[in-house]
Design a protein around this motif. Structure first.
Motif, PDB file in Angstrom:
ATOM      1  N   ALA A 182       0.844  -1.202   0.000  1.00  0.00           N
ATOM      2  CA  ALA A 182       0.000   0.000   0.000  1.00  0.00           C
ATOM      3  C   ALA A 182       0.876   1.248   0.000  1.00  0.00           C
ATOM      4  O   ALA A 182       0.659   2.175  -0.801  1.00  0.00           O
ATOM      5  CB  ALA A 182      -0.918  -0.017   1.220  1.00  0.00           C
ATOM      6  N   ASP A 201       8.881   3.244   7.743  1.00  0.00           N
ATOM      7  CA  ASP A 201       8.434   1.906   8.168  1.00  0.00           C
ATOM      8  C   ASP A 201       9.307   1.459   9.339  1.00  0.00           C
ATOM      9  O   ASP A 201      10.507   1.694   9.353  1.00  0.00           O
ATOM     10  CB  ASP A 201       8.532   0.893   7.029  1.00  0.00           C
ATOM     11  N   HIS A 220      -0.850 -15.981  -2.249  1.00  0.00           N
ATOM     12  CA  HIS A 220      -2.032 -16.817  -2.487  1.00  0.00           C
ATOM     13  C   HIS A 220      -2.651 -16.593  -3.860  1.00  0.00           C
ATOM     14  O   HIS A 220      -3.345 -17.454  -4.364  1.00  0.00           O
ATOM     15  CB  HIS A 220      -3.099 -16.503  -1.434  1.00  0.00           C
ATOM     16  N   ASN A 226      -1.041  -9.547  -9.101  1.00  0.00           N
ATOM     17  CA  ASN A 226      -0.333  -8.940  -7.966  1.00  0.00           C
ATOM     18  C   ASN A 226       0.686  -7.856  -8.321  1.00  0.00           C
ATOM     19  O   ASN A 226       1.446  -7.429  -7.444  1.00  0.00           O
ATOM     20  CB  ASN A 226       0.372 -10.043  -7.166  1.00  0.00           C
ATOM     21  N   PHE A 267       6.508   5.541  13.386  1.00  0.00           N
ATOM     22  CA  PHE A 267       5.600   6.690  13.455  1.00  0.00           C
ATOM     23  C   PHE A 267       4.909   6.649  14.813  1.00  0.00           C
ATOM     24  O   PHE A 267       4.324   5.631  15.185  1.00  0.00           O
ATOM     25  CB  PHE A 267       4.581   6.596  12.314  1.00  0.00           C
TER      26      PHE A 267
HETATM   27  C1  LIG Z   1       0.096 -16.243   3.210  1.00  0.00           C
HETATM   28  C2  LIG Z   1      -0.403 -14.952   2.654  1.00  0.00           C
HETATM   29  C3  LIG Z   1      -0.581 -14.845   1.302  1.00  0.00           C
HETATM   30  C4  LIG Z   1      -1.080 -13.653   0.762  1.00  0.00           C
HETATM   31  N1  LIG Z   1      -1.238 -13.577  -0.575  1.00  0.00           N
HETATM   32  C5  LIG Z   1      -1.679 -12.437  -1.129  1.00  0.00           C
HETATM   33  C6  LIG Z   1      -1.787 -12.297  -2.541  1.00  0.00           C
HETATM   34  O1  LIG Z   1      -1.469 -13.187  -3.309  1.00  0.00           O
HETATM   35  N2  LIG Z   1      -2.249 -11.127  -3.040  1.00  0.00           N
HETATM   36  C7  LIG Z   1      -2.601 -10.099  -2.210  1.00  0.00           C
HETATM   37  O2  LIG Z   1      -3.005  -9.073  -2.724  1.00  0.00           O
HETATM   38  N3  LIG Z   1      -2.508 -10.208  -0.872  1.00  0.00           N
HETATM   39  C8  LIG Z   1      -2.051 -11.342  -0.316  1.00  0.00           C
HETATM   40  N4  LIG Z   1      -1.961 -11.438   1.029  1.00  0.00           N
HETATM   41  C9  LIG Z   1      -2.465 -10.352   1.870  1.00  0.00           C
HETATM   42  C10 LIG Z   1      -1.345  -9.341   2.099  1.00  0.00           C
HETATM   43  O3  LIG Z   1      -0.405  -9.778   2.943  1.00  0.00           O
HETATM   44  C11 LIG Z   1      -1.808  -8.135   2.772  1.00  0.00           C
HETATM   45  O4  LIG Z   1      -2.893  -7.748   2.053  1.00  0.00           O
HETATM   46  C12 LIG Z   1      -0.695  -7.083   2.689  1.00  0.00           C
HETATM   47  O5  LIG Z   1       0.361  -7.373   3.520  1.00  0.00           O
HETATM   48  C13 LIG Z   1      -1.257  -5.745   2.988  1.00  0.00           C
HETATM   49  O6  LIG Z   1      -0.301  -4.805   2.581  1.00  0.00           O
HETATM   50  P1  LIG Z   1      -0.239  -3.409   3.293  1.00  0.00           P
HETATM   51  O7  LIG Z   1       0.818  -2.635   2.623  1.00  0.00           O
HETATM   52  O8  LIG Z   1      -1.604  -2.834   3.378  1.00  0.00           O
HETATM   53  O9  LIG Z   1       0.161  -3.769   4.797  1.00  0.00           O
HETATM   54  P2  LIG Z   1       1.450  -4.488   5.395  1.00  0.00           P
HETATM   55  O10 LIG Z   1       2.092  -5.405   4.449  1.00  0.00           O
HETATM   56  O11 LIG Z   1       0.980  -5.044   6.714  1.00  0.00           O
HETATM   57  O12 LIG Z   1       2.449  -3.288   5.632  1.00  0.00           O
HETATM   58  C14 LIG Z   1       2.226  -2.326   6.634  1.00  0.00           C
HETATM   59  C15 LIG Z   1       3.573  -1.760   7.043  1.00  0.00           C
HETATM   60  O13 LIG Z   1       3.326  -0.702   7.952  1.00  0.00           O
HETATM   61  C16 LIG Z   1       4.360  -0.675   8.899  1.00  0.00           C
HETATM   62  N5  LIG Z   1       3.876   0.040  10.069  1.00  0.00           N
HETATM   63  C17 LIG Z   1       2.733  -0.172  10.763  1.00  0.00           C
HETATM   64  N6  LIG Z   1       2.632   0.722  11.784  1.00  0.00           N
HETATM   65  C18 LIG Z   1       3.732   1.516  11.725  1.00  0.00           C
HETATM   66  C19 LIG Z   1       4.209   2.625  12.506  1.00  0.00           C
HETATM   67  N7  LIG Z   1       3.516   3.103  13.537  1.00  0.00           N
HETATM   68  N8  LIG Z   1       5.391   3.188  12.167  1.00  0.00           N
HETATM   69  C20 LIG Z   1       6.112   2.721  11.115  1.00  0.00           C
HETATM   70  N9  LIG Z   1       5.706   1.677  10.353  1.00  0.00           N
HETATM   71  C21 LIG Z   1       4.535   1.087  10.649  1.00  0.00           C
HETATM   72  C22 LIG Z   1       4.652  -2.138   9.153  1.00  0.00           C
HETATM   73  O14 LIG Z   1       5.968  -2.296   9.627  1.00  0.00           O
HETATM   74  C23 LIG Z   1       4.467  -2.751   7.764  1.00  0.00           C
HETATM   75  O15 LIG Z   1       5.682  -2.888   7.076  1.00  0.00           O
HETATM   76  C24 LIG Z   1      -1.422 -12.589   1.612  1.00  0.00           C
HETATM   77  C25 LIG Z   1      -1.206 -12.706   2.993  1.00  0.00           C
HETATM   78  C26 LIG Z   1      -0.691 -13.860   3.508  1.00  0.00           C
HETATM   79  C27 LIG Z   1      -0.451 -13.961   4.997  1.00  0.00           C
END
Ligand SMILES: Cc1cc2nc3c(=O)[nH]c(=O)nc-3n(C[C@H](O)[C@H](O)[C@H](O)COP(=O)(O)OP(=O)(O)OC[C@H]3O[C@@H](n4cnc5c(N)ncnc54)[C@H](O)[C@@H]3O)c2cc1C
Length: 568
Positions: A182, A201, A220, A226, A267
């Motif tokens: 994201a 991060d 997955h 992706n 943060f």
């Molecule tokens: C086994 C598995 C398979 C998956 N397969 C898929 C797939 O094929 N396709 C798909 O779209 N999704 C998949 N997902 C889902 C995917 O993991 C999540 O949707 C994804 O991680 C979300 O991304 P994000 O960037 O929103 O959040 P995250 O990956 O959780 O990243 C958030 C980041 O914010 C940081 N953060 C949080 N709070 C703070 C703070 N206060 N200060 C500094 N940093 C902070 C964290 O360190 C982290 O690095 C899968 C998940 C799993 C477990």
């Protein structure tokens, strides 16, 4: 090339004719004429282009009033010859003609998708692509590069990159909290619009959000769904990407897209000054020092899973073994030969149970509520069928955005029914073992569970088979207390608190109440407070799958740009 239908008319001609009637009706602000060209039960989704909102109106009368009253002077509606030609498709179980078109307004250019049934519109999408005069610096508009090479005195590209990363004497306009998919997506989009953004991060290395998950993880969903924005994965990449490969790609992406990224940076929260329209936020940098910043915008990209949900389980009070939340679990090596109870039957619970089992632990999975089980391949991939149909990624993303909630629900009900047939054998055997199965709210399946609750399902990659074979034990929660004295480890795979709890923690309860619920649908036909303006100026949220982040990062970036330009 366009298909010919009975009577010799091409689908392009049919769609063009409809678009011309829309244009005439809008130019004349003729509500009755708009009603005429829509089915009574029809839907118009606008993604910023005409309303500066992401919203869906249903019913010809309601949507006609809003469309005809529009003041942005939409015009130039035409089937887009650069994109997938109009074609006959089946959507949500019904046959229709689907056409991608382009148009413009006073301030921007947009794309849309029209679905016609018997000559009248069933669904219409109008989506903003770009703001006139502020287009992305891609393709024909890419930088020439002359500036770095032809004035031999510098600054060179490396000098400029270095000073862009150096925030010692300035603050970013946008602070992006979280460097997962994201955070990377929104920062890349903002960069293309010339907005100064910094990602922070807490993990020490870019990609650690994936690297730190269990060793055997592969994504997955299939590779072609992706991609991150602008930089698709190479064509030789595996269908299911392993997590460390993905983590390393994140590092390459940050470099290739020239994103500014501070790892090891936590943060800590902040306040908003209504007068200056700036935040005062604190971050703890890699050297342990506190830095105050005053960005105009904060984009929270911290994941839908924020704060671990730790239910109060009285029986655990006297427990002498180890208790871990799933977010603290790394691998099963230390638990070989030991007994483990894993509470929670979503993806995390199953994956951890399987990891512990393969490390030689004796595991029992403890079920608290009915859970949707679906084989990862092919059943869970059915909902992404469009992406294997042939249109290029950009068209698939637009078509995905064009599906209003009512049709999405129907589509997912059909896909869930199909998946249940494919997985019949597995589900029957799980039922016989005592597993309580679900097929989601009103049978809408796993994706709606994700969109409404952020979990409640398991993509079977083998754990269900191990349960059926009796290699991993299964118990209902009522039996937990009886099983506990035997256990060395309890893993709470009990999910996470809603994002609102994180807002309360970082910005105070007053702001959490002002913003309200985040994610899920509530009374609206859209995800709440996600990718759009929230009741708190300057506070934005982005989360979700790679596809959601890729699609909606574009629209979120456009809203931030428009706010900066004073257009919203
Ligand atoms: C086994 C598995 C398979 C998956 N397969 C898929 C797939 O094929 N396709 C798909 O779209 N999704 C998949 N997902 C889902 C995917 O993991 C999540 O949707 C994804 O991680 C979300 O991304 P994000 O960037 O929103 O959040 P995250 O990956 O959780 O990243 C958030 C980041 O914010 C940081 N953060 C949080 N709070 C703070 C703070 N206060 N200060 C500094 N940093 C902070 C964290 O360190 C982290 O690095 C899968 C998940 C799993 C477990």
């Amino acid at each position: 090339m366009s298909l010919t239908v009975s009577g010799g008319e091409t689908l392009t001609a049919i769609a063009s004719d409809w678009l011309a009637r829309l244009e005439d009706a809008l130019a004349a602000r003729d509500e009755a004429a708009v009603v005429q060209i829509f089915h009574t039960e029809s839907h118009w989704r606008d993604v910023l282009a005409l309303t500066w909102r992401i919203g869906t109106l249903s019913g010809a009368t309601a949507l006609a009033a809003a469309l005809a009253g529009n003041r942005l002077k939409p015009r130039g509606f035409a089937v887009d010859p650069r994109r997938t030609p109009p074609r006959e498709v089946t959507r949500a179980g019904a046959k229709c003609v689907e056409a991608i078109f382009r148009f413009e307004t006073e301030i921007g250019r947009g794309s849309g998708v029209l679905r016609l049934r018997d000559g009248k519109a069933w669904t219409l999408l109008t989506a903003l692509d770009e703001l006139k005069g502020h287009e992305e610096r891609t393709g024909g508009r890419r930088p020439s590069g002359h500036g770095y090479s032809r004035t031999f005195g510098g600054p060179t590209w490396s000098d400029l990159r270095e000073s862009s990363r150096d925030y010692s004497k300035r603050d970013p306009d946008v602070l992006v909290v979280g460097g997962g998919q994201a955070g990377l997506s929104i920062a890349a989009r903002l960069g293309q619009l010339g907005i100064d953004a910094l990602i922070v991060d807490r993990w020490p290395r870019i990609g650690d959000n994936w690297r730190r998950r269990y060793d055997a993880l592969t994504l997955h969903n299939q590779v072609h769904v992706n991609h991150l924005p602008y930089m698709p994965f190479p064509p030789n990449w595996p269908v299911y990407i392993p997590k460390d490969k993905l983590a390393n790609w994140f590092e390459s992406y940050v470099e290739a897209m020239e994103l500014n990224y501070w790892p090891s940076c936590e943060f800590e929260g902040g306040t908003y000054d209504e007068a200056t329209k700036r935040w005062a936020v604190a971050v703890r940098t890699a050297d342990g020092k506190k830095r105050e910043m005053h960005p105009r915008h904060l984009v929270m990209a911290t994941g839908v899973s924020g704060i671990p949900n730790l239910p109060e389980i009285p029986a655990l009070r006297g427990f002498r073994g180890k208790v871990l939340h799933s977010s603290e679990y790394e691998d099963g090596k230390a638990w070989a030969g030991k007994r483990a109870l894993v509470i929670g039957t979503g993806n995390s619970g199953h994956d951890i149970a399987q990891d512990l089992y393969s490390s030689g632990a004796k595991v029992t999975l403890v079920q608290r509520s009915p859970t949707l089980i679906i084989n990862c391949d092919p059943s869970a991939q059915l909902v992404y069928g469009l992406y294997s149909e042939g249109p290029p990624l950009e068209d698939c993303d637009l078509i995905t955005a064009s599906v209003p909630l009512a049709l999405a629900k129907k589509t997912h009900q059909l896909a869930t029914r199909h998946a249940k047939e494919l997985d019949k054998n597995l589900l029957e055997k799980l039922g016989q073992r005592g597993f309580q199965l679900s097929d989601g709210d009103e049978g809408t399946g796993w994706q709606f569970l994700y969109l409404t609750r952020g979990g409640g399902y398991y993509f079977n990659v083998g754990c269900s088979d191990l349960i059926i074979e009796g290699k991993i034990g299964l118990a209902q929660f009522e039996e937990f207390e009886r099983l506990l004295p035997e256990a060395d480890l309890v893993v709470l795979a009990t999910g996470y608190k809603p994002l609102g709890a994180l807002v309360g923690k970082l910005f105070g309860e007053q702001m959490a109440a002002r913003v309200g619920p985040i994610w899920g649908f509530g009374e609206t036909q859209e995800l709440r407070n996600m990718f759009v303006r929230t009741p708190q100026p300057g506070l934005w949220f982005i989360a979700g799958s790679f596809a959601q982040c890729r699609i909606y990062s574009r629209y979120l970036a456009l809203q931030i740009k428009a706010t900066e330009l004073g257009l919203i």
